[in-house]
Scaffold this motif. Sequence first.
Motif, PDB file in Angstrom:
ATOM      1  N   ASN A  19      -3.071  -0.742  -2.653  1.00  0.00           N
ATOM      2  CA  ASN A  19      -3.691   0.413  -3.048  1.00  0.00           C
ATOM      3  C   ASN A  19      -2.901   1.458  -3.088  1.00  0.00           C
ATOM      4  OD1 ASN A  19      -6.536  -0.761  -2.944  1.00  0.00           O
ATOM      5  ND2 ASN A  19      -6.028  -1.515  -0.825  1.00  0.00           N
ATOM      6  N   THR A  20      -3.196   2.490  -3.821  1.00  0.00           N
ATOM      7  CA  THR A  20      -2.277   3.793  -4.121  1.00  0.00           C
ATOM      8  C   THR A  20      -3.367   4.963  -3.749  1.00  0.00           C
ATOM      9  OG1 THR A  20      -0.772   2.688  -5.490  1.00  0.00           O
ATOM     10  CG2 THR A  20      -0.917   5.148  -5.433  1.00  0.00           C
ATOM     11  N   ALA A  21      -2.894   5.769  -3.018  1.00  0.00           N
ATOM     12  CA  ALA A  21      -3.758   6.985  -2.767  1.00  0.00           C
ATOM     13  C   ALA A  21      -3.048   8.205  -2.684  1.00  0.00           C
ATOM     14  CB  ALA A  21      -4.827   6.625  -1.411  1.00  0.00           C
ATOM     15  N   ILE A  22      -3.408   9.252  -3.302  1.00  0.00           N
ATOM     16  CA  ILE A  22      -2.793  10.583  -3.124  1.00  0.00           C
ATOM     17  C   ILE A  22      -3.711  11.484  -2.929  1.00  0.00           C
ATOM     18  CG2 ILE A  22      -1.036  12.057  -4.533  1.00  0.00           C
ATOM     19  CD1 ILE A  22      -0.281   9.978  -6.144  1.00  0.00           C
ATOM     20  N   GLY A  23      -3.807  12.339  -2.001  1.00  0.00           N
ATOM     21  CA  GLY A  23      -4.726  13.602  -1.935  1.00  0.00           C
ATOM     22  C   GLY A  23      -5.584  13.442  -0.610  1.00  0.00           C
ATOM     23  N   HIS A  24      -6.237  14.456  -0.319  1.00  0.00           N
ATOM     24  CA  HIS A  24      -7.339  14.440   0.759  1.00  0.00           C
ATOM     25  C   HIS A  24      -8.233  13.261   0.923  1.00  0.00           C
ATOM     26  CE1 HIS A  24      -9.946  16.116   3.474  1.00  0.00           C
ATOM     27  NE2 HIS A  24      -8.989  16.597   4.143  1.00  0.00           N
ATOM     28  N   THR A  45      -9.795   2.995 -10.529  1.00  0.00           N
ATOM     29  CA  THR A  45      -8.883   4.130 -10.754  1.00  0.00           C
ATOM     30  C   THR A  45      -9.740   5.166 -10.781  1.00  0.00           C
ATOM     31  OG1 THR A  45      -7.485   2.620 -12.105  1.00  0.00           O
ATOM     32  CG2 THR A  45      -7.600   5.168 -12.240  1.00  0.00           C
ATOM     33  N   ALA A  46      -9.619   6.164  -9.830  1.00  0.00           N
ATOM     34  CA  ALA A  46     -10.370   7.303  -9.725  1.00  0.00           C
ATOM     35  C   ALA A  46      -9.362   8.534  -9.823  1.00  0.00           C
ATOM     36  CB  ALA A  46     -11.319   7.384  -8.490  1.00  0.00           C
ATOM     37  N   VAL A  47      -9.682   9.728 -10.408  1.00  0.00           N
ATOM     38  CA  VAL A  47      -8.812  10.801 -10.503  1.00  0.00           C
ATOM     39  C   VAL A  47      -9.800  11.967 -10.510  1.00  0.00           C
ATOM     40  CG1 VAL A  47      -7.304  12.284 -11.792  1.00  0.00           C
ATOM     41  CG2 VAL A  47      -7.094   9.779 -12.072  1.00  0.00           C
ATOM     42  N   ASN A  91      -6.520  -0.726  -5.828  1.00  0.00           N
ATOM     43  CA  ASN A  91      -7.329   0.384  -6.392  1.00  0.00           C
ATOM     44  C   ASN A  91      -6.260   1.592  -6.423  1.00  0.00           C
ATOM     45  OD1 ASN A  91     -10.355  -0.262  -6.071  1.00  0.00           O
ATOM     46  ND2 ASN A  91      -9.570  -0.803  -4.010  1.00  0.00           N
ATOM     47  N   THR A  92      -6.431   2.712  -7.322  1.00  0.00           N
ATOM     48  CA  THR A  92      -5.748   3.822  -7.351  1.00  0.00           C
ATOM     49  C   THR A  92      -6.691   5.149  -7.253  1.00  0.00           C
ATOM     50  OG1 THR A  92      -4.230   2.801  -8.738  1.00  0.00           O
ATOM     51  CG2 THR A  92      -4.066   5.225  -8.882  1.00  0.00           C
ATOM     52  N   ASN A 124       1.088  -1.145   0.007  1.00  0.00           N
ATOM     53  CA  ASN A 124      -0.075   0.048  -0.220  1.00  0.00           C
ATOM     54  C   ASN A 124       0.755   1.112  -0.117  1.00  0.00           C
ATOM     55  OD1 ASN A 124      -2.673  -1.160   0.162  1.00  0.00           O
ATOM     56  ND2 ASN A 124      -2.411  -1.810   2.162  1.00  0.00           N
ATOM     57  N   THR A 125       0.417   2.358  -0.566  1.00  0.00           N
ATOM     58  CA  THR A 125       1.166   3.621  -0.924  1.00  0.00           C
ATOM     59  C   THR A 125       0.227   4.561  -0.686  1.00  0.00           C
ATOM     60  OG1 THR A 125       2.711   2.614  -2.393  1.00  0.00           O
ATOM     61  CG2 THR A 125       2.526   4.968  -2.270  1.00  0.00           C
ATOM     62  N   ALA A 126       0.302   5.573   0.279  1.00  0.00           N
ATOM     63  CA  ALA A 126      -0.306   6.822   0.596  1.00  0.00           C
ATOM     64  C   ALA A 126       0.422   7.886   0.747  1.00  0.00           C
ATOM     65  CB  ALA A 126      -1.049   6.393   1.919  1.00  0.00           C
ATOM     66  N   LEU A 127      -0.199   9.046   0.378  1.00  0.00           N
ATOM     67  CA  LEU A 127       0.566  10.242   0.277  1.00  0.00           C
ATOM     68  C   LEU A 127       0.150  11.480   1.156  1.00  0.00           C
ATOM     69  CD1 LEU A 127       3.338  11.761  -0.772  1.00  0.00           C
ATOM     70  CD2 LEU A 127       2.035  12.355  -2.696  1.00  0.00           C
ATOM     71  N   GLY A 128      -1.171  11.657   0.941  1.00  0.00           N
ATOM     72  CA  GLY A 128      -1.801  12.764   1.517  1.00  0.00           C
ATOM     73  C   GLY A 128      -2.562  12.675   2.802  1.00  0.00           C
ATOM     74  N   ALA A 129      -3.263  13.398   3.241  1.00  0.00           N
ATOM     75  CA  ALA A 129      -3.858  13.701   4.584  1.00  0.00           C
ATOM     76  C   ALA A 129      -4.910  12.404   4.486  1.00  0.00           C
ATOM     77  CB  ALA A 129      -4.498  14.878   4.667  1.00  0.00           C
ATOM     78  N   TYR A 130      -4.703  11.389   5.497  1.00  0.00           N
ATOM     79  CA  TYR A 130      -5.409  10.332   5.746  1.00  0.00           C
ATOM     80  C   TYR A 130      -6.017   9.645   4.295  1.00  0.00           C
ATOM     81  CZ  TYR A 130      -9.303  13.803   6.519  1.00  0.00           C
ATOM     82  OH  TYR A 130     -10.480  14.797   6.393  1.00  0.00           O
ATOM     83  N   ALA A 131      -5.068   9.408   3.410  1.00  0.00           N
ATOM     84  CA  ALA A 131      -5.409   8.992   2.119  1.00  0.00           C
ATOM     85  C   ALA A 131      -5.728   7.654   2.066  1.00  0.00           C
ATOM     86  CB  ALA A 131      -4.156   9.033   1.421  1.00  0.00           C
ATOM     87  N   LEU A 132      -5.463   6.563   2.960  1.00  0.00           N
ATOM     88  CA  LEU A 132      -5.682   5.344   3.052  1.00  0.00           C
ATOM     89  C   LEU A 132      -6.620   4.963   4.297  1.00  0.00           C
ATOM     90  CD1 LEU A 132      -2.738   3.157   1.545  1.00  0.00           C
ATOM     91  CD2 LEU A 132      -5.061   3.516   0.492  1.00  0.00           C
TER      92      LEU A 132
END
Length: 114
Positions: free
Chosen positions: A59-64, A94-96, A76-77, A37-45
């Motif tokens: 799972n990969t999450a970037i962003g609030h 996949t969601a952007v 999931n991305t 799992n990879t997360a970057l932003g504020a409570y992303a996962l």
Amino acid sequence: MGSVALNSNVAKQESTAVGFEAMRYADSTATGAITYNTALGAYALRGSTTASANTGVSNTAIGHSSMLNNTTGNYNTAVGHDSLKYNTTGGYNTAVGQDAMLGISGTPLTGSYN
């Protein structure tokens, strides 16, 4: 790196968290596993606030709060604000963008979503 980024991670490996609470409720079970799992932003996962319920992998999450309710969903991305907000168990999504897949958990979609 960052405030409580891997807070509940007990025996999971190959996970990366960078920002504020990115994996605060990560799987807390003592069984060793590779999660990727990879997360970057504020409570992303974030997922469930019961850490042992969050067993999703790859799972990969970037962003609030982009994967706010993800618990067992895999592969999931999510990139934008709340982009997989209601996904709990779904996989290969996949969601952007803001609210990109708002209705994937039975919540009706309104407006124009792509």
